[in-house]
Design an enzyme around this catalytic site. Structure first.
Site, short mmCIF file in Angstrom:
data_model
loop_
_atom_site.label_atom_id
_atom_site.label_comp_id
_atom_site.label_asym_id
_atom_site.label_seq_id
_atom_site.Cartn_x
_atom_site.Cartn_y
_atom_site.Cartn_z
N ASN A 79 0.88 -1.17 0.00
CA ASN A 79 0.00 0.00 0.00
C ASN A 79 0.92 1.22 0.00
O ASN A 79 1.52 1.54 1.02
CB ASN A 79 -0.90 -0.01 1.25
CG ASN A 79 -1.70 1.28 1.39
OD1 ASN A 79 -1.73 2.11 0.48
ND2 ASN A 79 -2.33 1.46 2.54
N LYS A 117 0.19 4.26 -0.26
CA LYS A 117 -0.39 5.47 0.36
C LYS A 117 -0.15 6.69 -0.56
O LYS A 117 -0.19 6.53 -1.77
CB LYS A 117 0.17 5.65 1.77
CG LYS A 117 0.02 4.36 2.61
CD LYS A 117 0.23 4.52 4.06
CE LYS A 117 0.02 3.18 4.76
NZ LYS A 117 0.16 3.24 6.19
N HIS A 177 -9.37 1.55 4.77
CA HIS A 177 -8.10 1.66 5.50
C HIS A 177 -8.29 2.59 6.70
O HIS A 177 -9.05 3.58 6.61
CB HIS A 177 -7.02 2.21 4.56
CG HIS A 177 -5.65 2.11 5.16
ND1 HIS A 177 -5.18 3.04 6.06
CD2 HIS A 177 -4.68 1.17 5.03
CE1 HIS A 177 -3.96 2.67 6.44
NE2 HIS A 177 -3.63 1.54 5.82
N GLU A 207 -6.56 4.90 7.83
CA GLU A 207 -6.28 6.31 7.55
C GLU A 207 -7.48 6.99 6.91
O GLU A 207 -7.73 8.18 7.12
CB GLU A 207 -5.02 6.43 6.67
CG GLU A 207 -3.76 6.14 7.49
CD GLU A 207 -2.62 5.53 6.70
OE1 GLU A 207 -2.63 5.58 5.47
OE2 GLU A 207 -1.70 4.99 7.36
N GLU A 229 -5.39 -4.73 10.47
CA GLU A 229 -4.37 -3.70 10.66
C GLU A 229 -4.63 -2.95 11.97
O GLU A 229 -5.43 -2.00 12.00
CB GLU A 229 -4.42 -2.70 9.50
CG GLU A 229 -4.10 -3.32 8.16
CD GLU A 229 -3.40 -2.34 7.23
OE1 GLU A 229 -2.32 -2.66 6.76
OE2 GLU A 229 -3.94 -1.24 7.02
N GLY A 272 2.65 2.39 10.68
CA GLY A 272 3.63 3.47 10.52
C GLY A 272 4.35 3.84 11.80
O GLY A 272 5.03 4.86 11.87
N SER A 296 3.49 -2.12 10.19
CA SER A 296 4.94 -2.21 10.41
C SER A 296 5.51 -3.59 10.09
O SER A 296 6.46 -4.04 10.73
CB SER A 296 5.30 -1.79 11.84
OG SER A 296 4.92 -0.44 12.06
P1 13P Z 1 3.14 0.38 7.56
O1 13P Z 1 3.63 -0.95 7.01
O2 13P Z 1 3.90 1.55 7.05
O3 13P Z 1 3.05 0.33 9.07
O4 13P Z 1 1.65 0.57 7.02
C1 13P Z 1 0.77 -0.48 7.13
C2 13P Z 1 -0.45 -0.13 6.38
O5 13P Z 1 -1.17 0.78 6.72
C3 13P Z 1 -0.75 -0.89 5.16
O6 13P Z 1 -2.02 -0.62 4.69
#
Ligand code: 13P
Length: 256
Positions: free
Chosen positions: A13, A15, A99, A101, A171, A177, A217
């Site tokens: 992903n 982002k 997601h 976010e 997640e 992150g 992560s």
């Molecule tokens: P990270 O791997 O950067 O923690 O992000 C995970 C994520 O949100 C994947 O959708």
């Protein structure tokens, strides 16, 4: 992982990262770094504007392309939104839905996640539906209730046939992150809870067949342990999917 009954999927992903020209460069790097015959499906979910470059760059490779969001209406006056049929015509096969976010910063709710998932599935896309608890919810001991509620509502009106094109990504919001990964045991436990919800809704066979990923992560170092767990059928990778060698290591870790 249980590769006898289900498909392992490692998905990146990106982002809000990478321009179209950077997309071409990174995918070319990935094509060199990835194993020729990976033990998992390999997907990169990229920003809308990078889709054309990504679809072109992955030609002749094992990589498939996904989007990071989709609107639930098929067309109309929704300025700035993208429909499922637009994605399909661009060569997209997967789409991330709900997601954290998007839930956190863009007012996404369990109900809109459900609408988006259905729109994606009806268009023939595979929906990667994200669920996961916040740190407060984990500390309050409501992780199981939270992911069960999110999963149930996301799947409302999704038929058993459509479920074949559903991936659920667990997640935990506190792990995204932050460098703070869930332990393999925590990931396995919650992915198992999600599978139990699917079992209650669709029966044992569907529960055994559905791909449940872990995300948060996940990196080249911890992927092997996370992916060794029976309920973890792959990963949704943020930061590490922006580095070809790291992403390739995670894909290689699915071979166990
Ligand atoms: P990270 O791997 O950067 O923690 O992000 C995970 C994520 O949100 C994947 O959708």
């Amino acid at each position: 992982m249980r590769r006898d009954t289900r498909t392992t999927v490692v998905a990146g992903n990106w982002k809000m990262n990478m321009t179209p020209s950077q997309t071409t460069l990174l995918i070319n790097e990935m094509k060199t770094a990835l194993p020729e015959n990976p033990a998992c499906k390999v997907v990169l979910c990229v920003p809308f504007v990078d889709i054309a470059a990504a679809v072109e760059a992955v030609k002749g490779s094992v990589i498939e392309i996904g989007a990071e969001n989709v609107h639930f209406e098929s067309k109309g006056a929704y300025t700035g939104e993208i429909s499922a049929s637009m994605l399909v015509e661009c060569g997209v096969k997967y789409v991330i839905v709900g997601h954290s976010e998007r839930r956190q910063y863009f007012a996404e709710t369990d109900e809109t996640v459900n609408l988006r998932a259905k729109a994606a599935l009806e268009a023939g896309l595979t929906a990667i539906i994200c669920v996961g608890e916040t740190l407060t919810e984990r500390e309050q001991g409501v992780t199981a209730e939270t992911v069960a509620r999110q999963t149930k509502i996301a799947l409302m009106g999704v038929s058993e046939e459509m479920l074949k094109n559903v991936i659920i990504a667990y997640e935990p919001v506190w792990a995204i992150g932050t460098g703070r990964t869930a332990t393999a045991e925590q990931a396995n436990e919650v992915c198992g809870i999600i599978r139990d919800v699917v079992k209650a809704l669709y029966g044992e066979k569907a529960a055994e067949a559905i791909t449940v990923q872990y995300g948060g992560s996940m990196n080249a170092k911890n992927a092997k342990e996370l992916l060794s767990k029976t309920n973890v059928d792959g990963g949704l990778i943020g930061g590490a999917s922006l580095k070809a060698p790291d992403f390739a290591e995670i894909v290689k870790a699915s071979d166990q």
